[in-house]
Design a protein around this motif. Sequence first.
Motif, short mmCIF file in Angstrom:
data_model
loop_
_atom_site.label_atom_id
_atom_site.label_comp_id
_atom_site.label_asym_id
_atom_site.label_seq_id
_atom_site.Cartn_x
_atom_site.Cartn_y
_atom_site.Cartn_z
N ASP A 1 0.85 -1.19 0.00
CA ASP A 1 0.00 0.00 0.00
C ASP A 1 0.89 1.25 0.00
OD1 ASP A 1 -1.84 1.98 0.36
OD2 ASP A 1 -2.34 1.46 2.43
N PRO A 2 0.82 2.09 -1.05
CA PRO A 2 1.66 3.29 -1.12
C PRO A 2 1.51 4.20 0.10
CG PRO A 2 0.64 2.88 -3.24
CD PRO A 2 0.00 1.93 -2.26
N ALA A 3 0.30 4.27 0.65
CA ALA A 3 0.06 5.12 1.82
C ALA A 3 0.90 4.67 3.01
CB ALA A 3 -1.42 5.13 2.18
N ALA A 4 1.14 3.36 3.09
CA ALA A 4 1.93 2.83 4.20
C ALA A 4 3.38 3.31 4.12
CB ALA A 4 1.90 1.30 4.17
N LEU A 5 3.90 3.44 2.90
CA LEU A 5 5.27 3.94 2.73
C LEU A 5 5.37 5.40 3.13
CD1 LEU A 5 6.99 2.57 -0.50
CD2 LEU A 5 7.47 2.05 1.89
N ARG A 6 4.39 6.19 2.73
CA ARG A 6 4.42 7.61 3.07
C ARG A 6 4.36 7.82 4.58
NH1 ARG A 6 1.38 7.76 -1.77
NH2 ARG A 6 -0.61 7.54 -0.67
N LYS A 7 3.54 7.02 5.24
CA LYS A 7 3.43 7.11 6.70
C LYS A 7 4.73 6.67 7.35
CE LYS A 7 0.41 5.70 10.51
NZ LYS A 7 -0.81 4.92 10.87
N ALA A 8 5.32 5.60 6.82
CA ALA A 8 6.58 5.10 7.37
C ALA A 8 7.69 6.13 7.20
CB ALA A 8 6.96 3.79 6.69
N ALA A 9 7.69 6.83 6.06
CA ALA A 9 8.71 7.85 5.80
C ALA A 9 8.63 8.96 6.85
CB ALA A 9 8.53 8.43 4.40
N SER A 10 7.42 9.38 7.17
CA SER A 10 7.23 10.44 8.16
C SER A 10 7.71 9.99 9.54
CB SER A 10 5.75 10.82 8.21
OG SER A 10 5.52 11.78 9.22
N HIS A 11 7.33 8.77 9.92
CA HIS A 11 7.73 8.26 11.23
C HIS A 11 9.25 8.07 11.32
CE1 HIS A 11 3.53 6.43 12.30
NE2 HIS A 11 3.51 7.74 12.12
N CYS A 12 9.83 7.53 10.26
CA CYS A 12 11.27 7.27 10.25
C CYS A 12 12.05 8.58 10.33
CB CYS A 12 11.64 6.51 8.98
SG CYS A 12 13.35 5.94 8.93
N ALA A 13 11.61 9.59 9.59
CA ALA A 13 12.28 10.89 9.61
C ALA A 13 12.22 11.50 11.00
CB ALA A 13 11.65 11.82 8.58
N SER A 14 11.06 11.45 11.62
CA SER A 14 10.90 12.02 12.97
C SER A 14 11.80 11.31 13.97
CB SER A 14 9.44 11.92 13.41
OG SER A 14 8.60 12.71 12.57
N LEU A 15 11.87 9.99 13.86
CA LEU A 15 12.68 9.20 14.78
C LEU A 15 14.16 9.55 14.65
CD1 LEU A 15 13.00 6.83 16.78
CD2 LEU A 15 13.12 5.31 14.81
N PHE A 16 14.67 9.56 13.42
CA PHE A 16 16.09 9.83 13.22
C PHE A 16 16.46 11.28 13.55
CE2 PHE A 16 16.48 5.73 11.32
CZ PHE A 16 17.83 5.43 11.41
N LEU A 17 15.60 12.21 13.18
CA LEU A 17 15.91 13.61 13.46
C LEU A 17 15.87 13.91 14.95
CD1 LEU A 17 14.03 15.34 10.51
CD2 LEU A 17 16.50 15.16 10.86
N GLU A 18 15.00 13.23 15.67
CA GLU A 18 14.96 13.41 17.13
C GLU A 18 16.28 12.95 17.75
OE1 GLU A 18 13.67 14.56 20.80
OE2 GLU A 18 12.73 14.94 18.85
N GLY A 19 16.83 11.87 17.21
CA GLY A 19 18.10 11.37 17.73
C GLY A 19 19.29 12.21 17.31
N LEU A 20 19.20 12.83 16.13
CA LEU A 20 20.32 13.63 15.61
C LEU A 20 20.35 15.05 16.17
CD1 LEU A 20 20.29 12.74 11.79
CD2 LEU A 20 22.22 12.45 13.34
N ARG A 21 19.19 15.57 16.50
CA ARG A 21 19.06 16.99 16.83
C ARG A 21 19.94 17.38 18.02
NH1 ARG A 21 13.67 17.10 17.04
NH2 ARG A 21 13.54 17.38 14.77
#
Length: 205
Positions: free
Chosen positions: A183-203
């Motif tokens: 499901d393409p929508a699942a990838l878009r949602k995963a991208a948002s979650h993954c970005a938030s997770l990594f940026l929180e750790g990098l910030r």
Amino acid sequence: MAVHSTAKKRKGSAPDKRDRILKAAIQVFAKNGFYATRVSEIAKAAGVADGTIYLYFKNKDDVLITIFEEGIEQLLKILREVAESDDTFESRIRRIIELQLGLLEEQRDLAEVITVNLRQSSRLLKQYATPLFMQYIDVIAGVVREGQKEGAFRKDLNPRIVARSLFGALDAILLTWAIGEGDPAALRKAASHCASLFLEGLRQR
């Protein structure tokens, strides 16, 4: 280090026929798996004679290598443009994640070939995937390193480990998506979650 396709370049060859073969191979590999696929099946799906395949590619391995190389080189070109942009460092990381997953959201068969079929050959992984993988790591690590210098990201993190971790996360997301419902929508949602997770750790705190 650039990796060049082993596909034969023939003067006067028809690009559309070569493209038809590659598109057909993606569909057949995704359906049958790499090892179970016969060259004759690719030829039939492409609407060409069996021998025509060998005018453009040495063998079935060469077809898979070309699919992988051209797909990853396209991704690397786009990611480098993002990495070298004037966006904030956080925006660059988020955009890289969105693009990597977004490029494949409408190409489930290609995602399956890249994430599943290539793994079926350790030789192909070592010989062709590793050099391109290192280029990918260099792009991500470069953004992280630059962000650290400018005070946007934490300096106690190893940029290459961050890049490898990000690659591993995105690869796992694509793998489970490709072998699931896709499901393409699942990838878009995963991208948002993954970005938030990594940026929180990098910030930088």
